[in-house]
Design a protein around this motif. Structure first.
Motif, PDB file in Angstrom:
ATOM      1  N   THR A   1       0.782  -1.212  -0.161  1.00  0.00           N
ATOM      2  CA  THR A   1      -0.080  -0.027  -0.002  1.00  0.00           C
ATOM      3  C   THR A   1       0.893   1.403   0.134  1.00  0.00           C
ATOM      4  N   VAL A   2       2.071   1.249   0.974  1.00  0.00           N
ATOM      5  CA  VAL A   2       2.772   2.647   0.833  1.00  0.00           C
ATOM      6  C   VAL A   2       3.895   2.688  -0.100  1.00  0.00           C
ATOM      7  N   LEU A   3       4.508   1.425  -0.324  1.00  0.00           N
ATOM      8  CA  LEU A   3       5.697   1.529  -1.178  1.00  0.00           C
ATOM      9  C   LEU A   3       5.829   0.953  -2.426  1.00  0.00           C
ATOM     10  N   GLN A   4       4.167   0.127  -2.636  1.00  0.00           N
ATOM     11  CA  GLN A   4       4.220  -0.737  -3.919  1.00  0.00           C
ATOM     12  C   GLN A   4       5.240  -1.500  -4.246  1.00  0.00           C
ATOM     13  N   GLN A   5       5.921  -2.137  -3.040  1.00  0.00           N
ATOM     14  CA  GLN A   5       6.752  -3.355  -3.162  1.00  0.00           C
ATOM     15  C   GLN A   5       6.665  -4.255  -1.881  1.00  0.00           C
ATOM     16  N   SER A   6       7.037  -5.317  -1.998  1.00  0.00           N
ATOM     17  CA  SER A   6       6.731  -6.418  -0.741  1.00  0.00           C
ATOM     18  C   SER A   6       8.075  -6.056   0.088  1.00  0.00           C
ATOM     19  N   PRO A   7       7.834  -6.458   1.594  1.00  0.00           N
ATOM     20  CA  PRO A   7       8.874  -6.419   2.374  1.00  0.00           C
ATOM     21  C   PRO A   7      10.078  -7.066   2.116  1.00  0.00           C
ATOM     22  N   LYS A   8       9.908  -8.221   1.371  1.00  0.00           N
ATOM     23  CA  LYS A   8      11.170  -8.907   0.766  1.00  0.00           C
ATOM     24  C   LYS A   8      12.003  -8.207  -0.285  1.00  0.00           C
ATOM     25  N   GLU A   9      11.296  -7.665  -1.162  1.00  0.00           N
ATOM     26  CA  GLU A   9      11.701  -6.767  -2.267  1.00  0.00           C
ATOM     27  C   GLU A   9      12.521  -5.324  -1.576  1.00  0.00           C
ATOM     28  N   TYR A  10      11.729  -4.851  -0.572  1.00  0.00           N
ATOM     29  CA  TYR A  10      12.377  -3.619   0.154  1.00  0.00           C
ATOM     30  C   TYR A  10      13.622  -4.090   0.780  1.00  0.00           C
ATOM     31  N   LEU A  11      13.896  -5.321   1.453  1.00  0.00           N
ATOM     32  CA  LEU A  11      15.118  -5.686   2.257  1.00  0.00           C
ATOM     33  C   LEU A  11      16.019  -5.842   1.278  1.00  0.00           C
ATOM     34  N   THR A  12      15.760  -6.694   0.306  1.00  0.00           N
ATOM     35  CA  THR A  12      16.694  -6.927  -0.831  1.00  0.00           C
ATOM     36  C   THR A  12      17.406  -5.646  -1.570  1.00  0.00           C
ATOM     37  N   ASP A  13      16.574  -4.687  -1.742  1.00  0.00           N
ATOM     38  CA  ASP A  13      16.896  -3.449  -2.369  1.00  0.00           C
ATOM     39  C   ASP A  13      17.773  -2.549  -1.279  1.00  0.00           C
ATOM     40  N   PHE A  14      17.480  -2.625  -0.371  1.00  0.00           N
ATOM     41  CA  PHE A  14      18.340  -2.024   0.843  1.00  0.00           C
ATOM     42  C   PHE A  14      19.574  -2.472   0.787  1.00  0.00           C
ATOM     43  N   ARG A  15      19.752  -3.781   1.060  1.00  0.00           N
ATOM     44  CA  ARG A  15      20.898  -4.643   0.946  1.00  0.00           C
ATOM     45  C   ARG A  15      21.972  -4.173  -0.362  1.00  0.00           C
ATOM     46  N   ILE A  16      21.145  -4.323  -1.631  1.00  0.00           N
ATOM     47  CA  ILE A  16      21.946  -3.887  -2.626  1.00  0.00           C
ATOM     48  C   ILE A  16      22.374  -2.647  -2.691  1.00  0.00           C
ATOM     49  N   LYS A  17      21.606  -1.589  -2.149  1.00  0.00           N
ATOM     50  CA  LYS A  17      22.169  -0.286  -2.106  1.00  0.00           C
ATOM     51  C   LYS A  17      23.594  -0.141  -1.007  1.00  0.00           C
ATOM     52  N   GLN A  18      23.311  -0.754   0.140  1.00  0.00           N
ATOM     53  CA  GLN A  18      24.534  -0.712   0.979  1.00  0.00           C
ATOM     54  C   GLN A  18      25.748  -1.383   0.202  1.00  0.00           C
ATOM     55  N   ALA A  19      25.450  -2.378  -0.444  1.00  0.00           N
ATOM     56  CA  ALA A  19      26.331  -3.160  -1.138  1.00  0.00           C
ATOM     57  C   ALA A  19      27.307  -2.179  -2.132  1.00  0.00           C
ATOM     58  N   CYS A  20      26.344  -1.388  -2.891  1.00  0.00           N
ATOM     59  CA  CYS A  20      26.981  -0.605  -3.860  1.00  0.00           C
ATOM     60  C   CYS A  20      27.978   0.320  -3.285  1.00  0.00           C
ATOM     61  N   TYR A  21      27.513   0.636  -2.032  1.00  0.00           N
ATOM     62  CA  TYR A  21      28.285   1.759  -1.489  1.00  0.00           C
ATOM     63  C   TYR A  21      29.476   1.296  -1.104  1.00  0.00           C
ATOM     64  N   LEU A  22      29.554   0.002  -0.601  1.00  0.00           N
ATOM     65  CA  LEU A  22      30.725  -0.936  -0.265  1.00  0.00           C
ATOM     66  C   LEU A  22      31.603  -1.046  -1.581  1.00  0.00           C
ATOM     67  N   LEU A  23      30.876  -1.616  -2.626  1.00  0.00           N
ATOM     68  CA  LEU A  23      32.017  -1.844  -3.782  1.00  0.00           C
ATOM     69  C   LEU A  23      32.627  -0.752  -4.256  1.00  0.00           C
ATOM     70  N   LYS A  24      31.889   0.518  -3.956  1.00  0.00           N
ATOM     71  CA  LYS A  24      32.562   1.752  -4.470  1.00  0.00           C
ATOM     72  C   LYS A  24      33.658   2.250  -3.362  1.00  0.00           C
ATOM     73  N   HIS A  25      33.345   2.168  -2.205  1.00  0.00           N
ATOM     74  CA  HIS A  25      34.300   2.892  -1.304  1.00  0.00           C
ATOM     75  C   HIS A  25      35.045   1.901  -0.349  1.00  0.00           C
ATOM     76  N   SER A  26      35.084   0.787  -0.677  1.00  0.00           N
ATOM     77  CA  SER A  26      35.963  -0.227   0.095  1.00  0.00           C
ATOM     78  C   SER A  26      36.715  -0.965  -0.805  1.00  0.00           C
ATOM     79  N   ASN A  27      37.555  -1.857   0.032  1.00  0.00           N
ATOM     80  CA  ASN A  27      38.560  -2.749  -0.822  1.00  0.00           C
ATOM     81  C   ASN A  27      38.020  -4.146  -0.366  1.00  0.00           C
TER      82      ASN A  27
END
Length: 279
Positions: free
Chosen positions: A211-237
């Motif tokens: 209703t609020v985000l037009q995505q499931s909790p699982k999709e939101y959790l996965t998207d959140f993790r992927i965005k955190q991973a993107c940051y680590l891929l860019k800014h860490s070794n």
């Protein structure tokens, strides 16, 4: 002499999940300058600094002047045109994220009436929008600063809201779930864990997110993790396996599959592409 001038900035990457600036700018328009009709995939606020213009949204026309604000909702067809005699100048910011619908619901903007006339604190809102533009840049610290200033601007709309919003349980549940995810995403949490923290059944939590985000909790959790991973891929070794573990994926293979589905490239390819950009 062309009186129209425009300063604008578009963010190339939106790393922040809760609220992220997509674009920001300022424009002094020519007479009858028009954008649209068209749709946006994000929220877009304009605050009129001087002059006049008109917004067409939802088959309704709104005549606007200095001190007024209007909001274009994602997926809503809209067009706006500068006045022929007193063309407007305005500042704008485009944004999205899980906090956006929750915050905007507490303002006087509504899909049925997406304008606020004679906005209290209008001069301060205009200043904050210009401050967002001044903070522009593609580094992570720029994204954080732009988002912080966006929160300040939105807070002014909340402060001046004439209505007291009725608490929406769906929004409350989603916000509580997001808070849990933001703290625990690096652990192997499940949708059942999130639902248990919020105090809902899995199906009720699912309905709230849809209703609020037009995505499931699982999709939101996965998207959140992927965005955190993107940051680590860019800014860490860190290695791909270490990054997978750091953002809550128990298997580097599953992480790679989820990442490729979300970004259309493997984590390694993403890291190499970002390294080339910085060279």
């Amino acid at each position: 002499m062309n009186a129209n001038y425009k300063n604008s900035y578009k963010a190339t990457e939106k790393e922040l999940v809760s609220l992220a600036v997509y674009n920001v700018g300022y424009q002094k328009c020519d007479a009858l300058y028009q954008w649209g009709p068209g749709i946006r995939d994000h929220y877009l606020i304009h605050h009129v600094i001087s002059g006049k213009g008109a917004l067409m949204a939802g088959k309704k026309k709104y005549d606007l002047k200095a001190g007024d604000s209007f909001l274009i909702y994602p997926g809503t067809e809209a067009a706006y045109t500068a006045d022929a005699r007193e063309p407007w100048e305005y500042a704008w910011v485009g944004f999205n994220g899980s906090d956006a619908p929750i915050i905007l619901k507490a303002t006087d903007f509504t899909p049925a009436h997406p304008v606020i006339t004679d906005v209290p604190y209008g001069d301060e809102i205009a200043r904050q929008l210009l401050h967002i533009y001044e903070a522009r840049g593609n580094k992570f610290e720029n994204a954080v600063e732009m988002t912080g200033r966006l929160y300040t601007a939105l807070a002014l709309y909340l402060k001046s809201a004439a209505h007291t919003p009725v608490p929406n349980n769906y929004h409350t549940y989603v916000q509580k779930a997001i808070e849990y995810i933001s703290v625990h995403y690096s652990y192997p949490i499940t949708v059942e864990d999130i639902a248990g923290y919020v105090g809902l059944s899995r199906s009720h939590l699912f309905r709230s997110f849809e209703t609020v985000l037009q995505q499931s909790p699982k999709e939101y959790l996965t998207d959140f993790r992927i965005k955190q991973a993107c940051y680590l891929l860019k800014h860490s070794n860190l290695s791909i396996t270490a990054i997978a573990n750091s953002v809550g994926f128990e298997s580097s293979l599953y992480f790679s599959k989820a990442f490729k589905k979300a970004r259309q490239m493997s984590p390694r390819e993403y890291k190499q592409a970002k390294q080339r950009e910085n060279e």
